[in-house]
Design an enzyme around this catalytic site. Structure first.
Site, PDB file in Angstrom:
ATOM      1  N   ASP A   4     120.538  42.486  28.431  1.00 49.86           N
ATOM      2  CA  ASP A   4     119.783  43.454  28.702  1.00 49.86           C
ATOM      3  C   ASP A   4     118.932  44.016  27.328  1.00 49.86           C
ATOM      4  OD1 ASP A   4     118.383  45.461  30.098  1.00 49.86           O
ATOM      5  OD2 ASP A   4     119.800  46.577  30.720  1.00 49.86           O
ATOM      6  N   ALA A   5     117.737  43.343  27.279  1.00 50.68           N
ATOM      7  CA  ALA A   5     117.186  43.673  25.855  1.00 50.68           C
ATOM      8  C   ALA A   5     115.836  44.316  26.050  1.00 50.68           C
ATOM      9  CB  ALA A   5     117.105  42.405  25.160  1.00 50.68           C
ATOM     10  N   LYS A   6     115.121  43.950  27.133  1.00 49.78           N
ATOM     11  CA  LYS A   6     113.875  44.630  27.573  1.00 49.78           C
ATOM     12  C   LYS A   6     112.800  44.169  26.391  1.00 49.78           C
ATOM     13  CE  LYS A   6     115.615  48.205  30.451  1.00 49.78           C
ATOM     14  NZ  LYS A   6     117.130  47.909  30.265  1.00 49.78           N
ATOM     15  N   ARG A   7     112.971  43.087  25.848  1.00 53.07           N
ATOM     16  CA  ARG A   7     111.678  42.537  24.833  1.00 53.07           C
ATOM     17  C   ARG A   7     110.521  42.336  25.537  1.00 53.07           C
ATOM     18  NH1 ARG A   7     115.257  44.122  20.675  1.00 53.07           N
ATOM     19  NH2 ARG A   7     117.006  42.374  20.221  1.00 53.07           N
TER      20      ARG A   7
END
Length: 278
Positions: A93-96
């Site tokens: 879960d990085a939401k880049r």
């Protein structure tokens, strides 16, 4: 084996739609570890060991590691999950959300450094912010679509006047992910659990994409309503619970308490699936 293959297999083997989110907060650790960021790996590994046979995925949130300079512990945790639960996919879960060579570096971080099976992304900058991740064959990418935070309305619920049918932004993202952006069948969508009617709307637009649904548990999402809204014969769901499982107990029994909570959540989801299908 692709991410979607792993997801299906883990869901079948573990009879589960549950994803355990790994969001370690040292100040909430049990007394023997409390406040000690060097124990992040130990805490998360214990949760993994206790729940690996109950989930269809794990979802470590990179910020909770990076904030404590614990990226090395995340690398160790990824290796541990591979060792003890090789059949369970891991969603970073990085939401880049960046473009060009920067996105290529973020993709390398997720898939080469950490060895994740899938990653969460922000699609705000368009397809060229997503494309570098799709070069990794068999890996998954979940696009933020309709989030449950109050500020999600600021953009996601706005109407697009120059798109046929005047969809809302989140509807347009769902249509792009189901259609022209999904070149190799690698995309999924993130849809918050607190608005079941919008999960249902996303599912109408994207009937076959996997949906990652955070917000069940501590954030107040209704597990039964979530499953009924999102589960379809050819469209899987990943229902994430983080804090309600991680911090089910503040005592030395925290791992067993996490397992008990995960078992209860899995059972609720399974019952909801039976009702939805019946």
């Amino acid at each position: 084996m692709t991410f979607l293959d792993m997801l299906r297999n883990a869901g079948s083997q573990n009879q589960s739609m549950l994803c355990v989110g790994l969001d370690p907060e040292p100040n909430r650790f049990p007394a023997a570890m409390q406040g000690d960021a060097s124990k992040i790996y130990d805490f998360c590994a214990a949760i993994v060991d206790a729940t690996a046979d109950l989930v269809n995925s794990f979802k470590p949130q990179i910020a909770y590691f990076a904030a404590h300079r614990a990226e090395d512990q995340l690398e160790r945790l990824m290796a541990h999950m591979r060792a003890v639960a090789p059949h369970v996919p891991v969603i970073l879960d990085a939401k880049r959300g960046d473009i060009g060579s920067t996105a290529e570096q973020y993709a390398k971080e997720a898939f080469e450094r950490y060895g994740a099976d899938a990653v969460t992304l922000s699609p705000f900058m368009g397809f060229d912010s997503v494309a570098p991740y799709l070069k990794y064959e068999g890996k998954g990418a979940f696009l933020l679509c309709r989030t449950s935070n109050p500020g999600g309305d600021d953009l996601q619920a706005r109407t697009l006047a120059d798109v046929p049918g005047n969809p809302k932004v989140f509807e347009h993202v769902a249509a792009l992910a189901q259609g022209p952006w999904n070149l190799n069948g690698q995309l999924g969508l993130v849809v918050g659990a607190t608005r079941p009617h919008e999960i249902e709307r996303v599912r109408e637009i994207a009937p076959t994409l996997p949906l990652l649904i955070p917000g069940v548990g501590a954030q107040g999402g209704d597990a039964v309503a979530t499953v009924k809204a999102g589960l379809r014969e050819h469209g899987s769901i990943i229902v994430n619970s983080s804090r309600a499982i991680l911090y089910a107990s503040s005592g030395a029994d925290f791992a067993q308490a996490a397992r008990t909570q995960a078992l209860a959540t899995r059972e609720i989801l399974q019952q909801a699936a039976l009702e939805a299908r019946g």
